[in-house]
Design an enzyme around this catalytic site. Structure first.
Site, PDB file in Angstrom:
ATOM      1  N   LYS A 112     -12.367   0.081   0.966  1.00  0.00           N
ATOM      2  CA  LYS A 112     -12.133   1.411   0.414  1.00  0.00           C
ATOM      3  C   LYS A 112     -11.661   1.274  -1.027  1.00  0.00           C
ATOM      4  O   LYS A 112     -10.981   0.307  -1.371  1.00  0.00           O
ATOM      5  CB  LYS A 112     -11.147   2.197   1.267  1.00  0.00           C
ATOM      6  CG  LYS A 112      -9.822   1.529   1.542  1.00  0.00           C
ATOM      7  CD  LYS A 112      -9.038   2.368   2.529  1.00  0.00           C
ATOM      8  CE  LYS A 112      -7.671   1.794   2.828  1.00  0.00           C
ATOM      9  NZ  LYS A 112      -7.718   0.576   3.670  1.00  0.00           N
TER      10      LYS A 112
ATOM     11  N   GLU B 160     -13.454   6.439   6.254  1.00  0.00           N
ATOM     12  CA  GLU B 160     -12.622   6.666   7.439  1.00  0.00           C
ATOM     13  C   GLU B 160     -11.715   7.855   7.172  1.00  0.00           C
ATOM     14  O   GLU B 160     -11.393   8.166   6.028  1.00  0.00           O
ATOM     15  CB  GLU B 160     -11.821   5.426   7.814  1.00  0.00           C
ATOM     16  CG  GLU B 160     -10.809   4.981   6.793  1.00  0.00           C
ATOM     17  CD  GLU B 160     -10.010   3.758   7.232  1.00  0.00           C
ATOM     18  OE1 GLU B 160     -10.275   3.199   8.311  1.00  0.00           O
ATOM     19  OE2 GLU B 160      -9.097   3.372   6.485  1.00  0.00           O
TER      20      GLU B 160
ATOM     21  N   SER C 261       0.830  -1.199   0.000  1.00  0.00           N
ATOM     22  CA  SER C 261       0.000   0.000   0.000  1.00  0.00           C
ATOM     23  C   SER C 261       0.868   1.253   0.000  1.00  0.00           C
ATOM     24  O   SER C 261       1.730   1.408  -0.846  1.00  0.00           O
ATOM     25  CB  SER C 261      -0.958  -0.026   1.182  1.00  0.00           C
ATOM     26  OG  SER C 261      -1.844   1.060   1.127  1.00  0.00           O
TER      27      SER C 261
ATOM     28  N   THR D 228     -12.147   1.124  14.256  1.00  0.00           N
ATOM     29  CA  THR D 228     -11.255   1.698  13.250  1.00  0.00           C
ATOM     30  C   THR D 228     -10.843   0.648  12.231  1.00  0.00           C
ATOM     31  O   THR D 228     -10.485  -0.465  12.599  1.00  0.00           O
ATOM     32  CB  THR D 228      -9.978   2.215  13.935  1.00  0.00           C
ATOM     33  OG1 THR D 228     -10.369   2.893  15.112  1.00  0.00           O
ATOM     34  CG2 THR D 228      -9.228   3.170  13.047  1.00  0.00           C
TER      35      THR D 228
ATOM     36  N   ASP E 173      -3.140   6.536  -3.507  1.00  0.00           N
ATOM     37  CA  ASP E 173      -1.929   5.918  -2.959  1.00  0.00           C
ATOM     38  C   ASP E 173      -1.521   4.796  -3.916  1.00  0.00           C
ATOM     39  O   ASP E 173      -2.256   4.488  -4.866  1.00  0.00           O
ATOM     40  CB  ASP E 173      -2.166   5.433  -1.515  1.00  0.00           C
ATOM     41  CG  ASP E 173      -3.139   4.281  -1.425  1.00  0.00           C
ATOM     42  OD1 ASP E 173      -3.966   4.130  -2.356  1.00  0.00           O
ATOM     43  OD2 ASP E 173      -3.094   3.527  -0.441  1.00  0.00           O
TER      44      ASP E 173
END
Length: 489
Positions: free
Chosen positions: A320, A306, A47, A282, A204
């Protein structure tokens, strides 16, 4: 090679595998699991982490990231099988196997077909003069964002040439994380200035997150925080839903989700508009799994987000997705431009209507687990044994939720509703002035993070006063709860 080795593990045991023949954005994996009804998915990605990292992300058959008991089951299987199998490293074996399939072409077609269900203003998209710059920060996003724009009939965004092709060295950025804000966007700003583009979209490297910047009247660039973009997308997706669902009863089955450390703006919108809002722990694994549960009950989950710039705008992906988020943001901006509104002006309008929500988040670095433990023990025994703080400087504490121990002062039985985890530290303080602050440890880095928010009722538009108040609250938080000098943070 890592992906091929993973495929080899399964194929050697007679399990059919769909291995993408080319690099792929992370959201395509959960999409494929759901779309082809597979029993699990694996994404090989580090990531936005530093270049020396590598990662292995697992999805279950419901298309969401693994949570308990599956994570524990997998861990246990690893512990019990420390010895590699005889041909574990021979990844050439998969090439001749009938169990190997390539989903690349199918998924590329079907995914873009599915996200078009979120396209509501094709005519505006075709004609907009708004220009966009896109950066994939040396990751995989370029091609897929281009295709998404095409699917929505938008002119393709101008790509930052130095960052458009995948490069695991990330040569132009210190950290390949658009969450870091302006540093990562330097080349994007220069290109946008040159091309007269008003909006920058940044993914990203694995294209599951999205950062957005907009040129202001003053000539300055505003980089939206994850919470601000969450407010805009939440407002937009609900507005589109409302315009297409004239049946007023349908709203009772509509849901939006966000994580407990994210802005409560969706809660404010839900209260006023009449849909449901839920918060989760979270991390998108919790939102994805909860969304799936709700969808299985016949509910419509329109949106989840988030604050760490992650957005789920499309129910076909239970995680996401920076590709669909980028194109939906572009459609929203194109629509607003026909009303002579910028994203920043619309954000202000959202806060005017639903109440101002301002947030501030940061972190301290601490490499000593003992110090971290001590800091949280101190908060739990602040005014004597088992007595949490009653105030933080001049700010009176009105409620406490400790998701490490399961305590919640606001519940009749004092037990937290959200699941608790003894292995991670997380305490949320509510203050008498309407402020909320959460302190938690990071799961992946040596950080103690804090998230704070001040919510004002609609009509209270004194932004400067609220900002000042939040700054003072954060200063008190750092001084009395973190004690950085004493704890050497």
């Amino acid at each position: 090679r890592f992906a091929r080795l993973a495929a080899n593990t399964f194929i050697s045991q007679g399990v059919p595998v769909y291995l993408f023949s080319d690099i792929t954005p992370t959201p395509f994996v959960p999409y494929t699991v759901t779309h082809l009804k597979l029993c699990a998915g694996i994404m090989i990605t580090a990531s936005h982490n530093p270049k020396q990292d590598n990662g292995y992300k697992v999805y279950w058959e419901n298309g969401a990231q693994i949570i308990s008991p599956h994570d524990k089951g997998i861990s246990q299987a690893i512990e019990e099988n420390q010895e590699p199998w005889p041909q574990a490293w021979d990844d050439k074996l998969i090439d001749s196997s009938l169990l190997l399939h390539d989903p690349y072409a199918t998924v590329n077609k079907e995914y873009f077909k599915d996200i078009q269900k979120q396209c509501f203003h094709r005519n505006i998209n075709k004609e907009t003069n708004l220009k966009f710059v896109h950066t994939s920060v040396h990751g995989v996003g370029h091609k897929f964002v281009q295709l998404a724009f095409k699917a929505f009939d938008l002119s393709p965004p101008v790509a930052v040439p130095e960052q458009k092709d995948p490069d695991p060295e990330f040569p132009t950025v210190k950290y390949p994380n658009p969450e870091e804000g302006k540093g990562v966007l330097t080349l994007s700003f220069a290109l946008a200035e040159k091309d007269g583009a008003k909006i920058i979209l940044a993914n990203d490297p694995d294209a599951d997150r999205l950062a957005v910047a907009e040129k202001q009247e003053s000539g300055e660039w505003k980089v939206f925080s994850g919470n601000e973009l969450g407010a805009l997308l939440g407002w937009w997706i609900f507005t589109c839903w409302k315009n297409h669902n004239k049946d007023t009863c349908a709203i009772k089955d509509v849901y939006m989700l966000s994580s407990t450390v994210s802005s409560k703006i969706l809660r404010a919108i839900a209260l006023k508009e009449g849909f449901h809002f839920e918060e989760t722990l979270t991390g998108f694994k919790w939102m994805g799994n909860r969304a799936k549960q709700l969808m299985d009950q016949g509910k419509a989950v329109l949106f989840a987000f988030e604050e760490a710039i992650g957005y789920m705008c499309c129910p076909a992906v239970l995680d996401k997705d920076g590709v669909s988020a980028a194109v939906i943001t572009a459609e929203m901006a194109s629509f607003l431009a026909t009303r002579n509104l910028s994203l920043s002006q619309q954000l202000k309008a959202v806060y005017d209507e639903y109440g101002l929500h301002i947030t501030k988040a940061s972190y301290f670095i601490c490499h000593d687990p003992k110090v971290i433990q001590q800091l949280f023990d101190n908060l739990r025994n602040f005014d004597g044994k088992n007595i949490y703080p009653k105030s933080c400087g001049r700010f009176k504490v009105s409620g406490i939720r400790d998701l490490t121990t399961g305590y919640d002062s606001s519940q009749p039985d004092q037990k937290a509703i959200l699941p608790t985890s003894k292995s991670s530290q997380m305490i949320t303080f509510t203050f008498a002035n309407g402020g909320v602050a959460t302190i938690r440890t990071s799961g992946t880095e040596p950080k103690i993070k804090y998230y704070s928010e001040l919510c004002a009722p609609p009509g209270n538009s004194d932004v400067e006063q609220l900002k000042k108040e939040l700054d003072e609250l954060v200063n008190a938080l750092e001084k009395y709860f973190f004690q950085p000098e004493k704890n050497n943070l």
